[in-house]
Design an enzyme around this catalytic site. Sequence first.
Site, mmCIF file in Angstrom:
data_model
loop_
_atom_site.group_PDB
_atom_site.id
_atom_site.type_symbol
_atom_site.label_atom_id
_atom_site.label_comp_id
_atom_site.label_asym_id
_atom_site.label_seq_id
_atom_site.Cartn_x
_atom_site.Cartn_y
_atom_site.Cartn_z
ATOM 1 N NE ARG A 85 41.531 47.652 43.778
ATOM 2 C CZ ARG A 85 41.804 48.301 44.930
ATOM 3 N NH1 ARG A 85 40.962 48.242 45.946
ATOM 4 N NH2 ARG A 85 42.891 49.008 45.044
ATOM 5 C CG HIS A 102 42.563 45.244 49.291
ATOM 6 N ND1 HIS A 102 41.407 45.972 49.194
ATOM 7 C CD2 HIS A 102 43.325 45.868 50.218
ATOM 8 C CE1 HIS A 102 41.478 47.009 50.031
ATOM 9 N NE2 HIS A 102 42.624 46.964 50.661
#
Lengths: 218, 218
Positions: free
Chosen positions: A38, A41
Amino acid sequence: MAHIKPAEIERESMKIIEAELTVRGIALNPETAAVIKRVIHTTADFDYADNLRFTSRAVERGVEALRGGVIVTDTNMALAGVSRPALTRLSGTARCFMADPETAEQAKAAGTTRAAAAVLRAEAEAPNAVLAVGNAPTALLRIAERMEMGWRPALVIGAPVGFVNVVESKERILEVCTRLDVPAIVALGRKGGSNVAAAICNALLYTAAGLLDPSSRN
Amino acid sequence: MAHIKPAEIERESMKIIEAELTVRGIALNPETAAVIKRVIHTTADFDYADNLRFTSRAVERGVEALRGGVIVTDTNMALAGVSRPALTRLSGTARCFMADPETAEQAKAAGTTRAAAAVLRAEAEAPNAVLAVGNAPTALLRIAERMEMGWRPALVIGAPVGFVNVVESKERILEVCTRLDVPAIVALGRKGGSNVAAAICNALLYTAAGLLDPSSRN
């Protein structure tokens, strides 16, 4: 290309990240993979596959703390980045004391920074919080100091970004948390930021809430 | 080390950034240096010295637009990162239509994303705004589309981050802005984010307000 749904973009992005990690010869630990992916990301920066450090069972303990728990951030920007739908689903709350007039008064009275004064308010008003620090190394140093005096927050996320005092503050919080057995997730080195602190919170929140494919990145 | 003032840390950080740019053989253009250095300051990522692209006189025209002007961001996180003291000094305002219930309704009615619906609201309600996009490639694509129909915002900041549609959306907005002579500052490639979009706004705001050594990073 403008009509792909956010959840599909998210899945496709995670697949690309996984493929590139493989190409780079990086095999993530299943326990910490969701957090690392994440953050990549959020930043498109694979350096975080190396920079992120986790104390023992930090993800598991952080996820547990976020069920009905409190997140305290050191900036309104990190606060704005924490997922409201996930918080709501978990009956959790998120707060930031930095921009509060009371914090400014306490900082002035004590001759310290607002970041340091905000830490004292967190200790007083949300002692079992997950502390998400994405900006102020002085916040991390004050947290370490208060932990030496006995404070035990649920989790410390240490991700300030910058060139002065930042590297040292993150090494210090990691050492103190490890020694005192307080869970910590720390982005070593210069890199980090409010977006990184929020992304780490969100990875834990999504795991806690069972939202593995959130329908929105914001 | 916890007692250095924020303005001193800022100056020291900028000196370190300048020295490292020199070591890397990168000589910044004086016109764009303040923006590039602030983005590196926000991310600790020197890739932005290569990634950031500016159309002709984009900084000068952006600075001019921010005197009493409006910034529209695509996330509440970018909105939270825009410097309030600088905005206040310039009698400017900043808005985000993304989380607004009206935007959600319009998106649903039109069968489009909230990001795209928010762009239409910006065009209707703040047509001369500086548009700061740090998250949604669909926002950039919709801006490009509306510009082809005649819209001329004051400046487009294109800094979404990610792995799907992001690179293409930034190349497209840069091409359209260049062709239609609308100032643009774009972070090419995958990297970017709400923090980057806010940092670009702040660099312009600090220049417009004559705040070269802001007393706080937030």
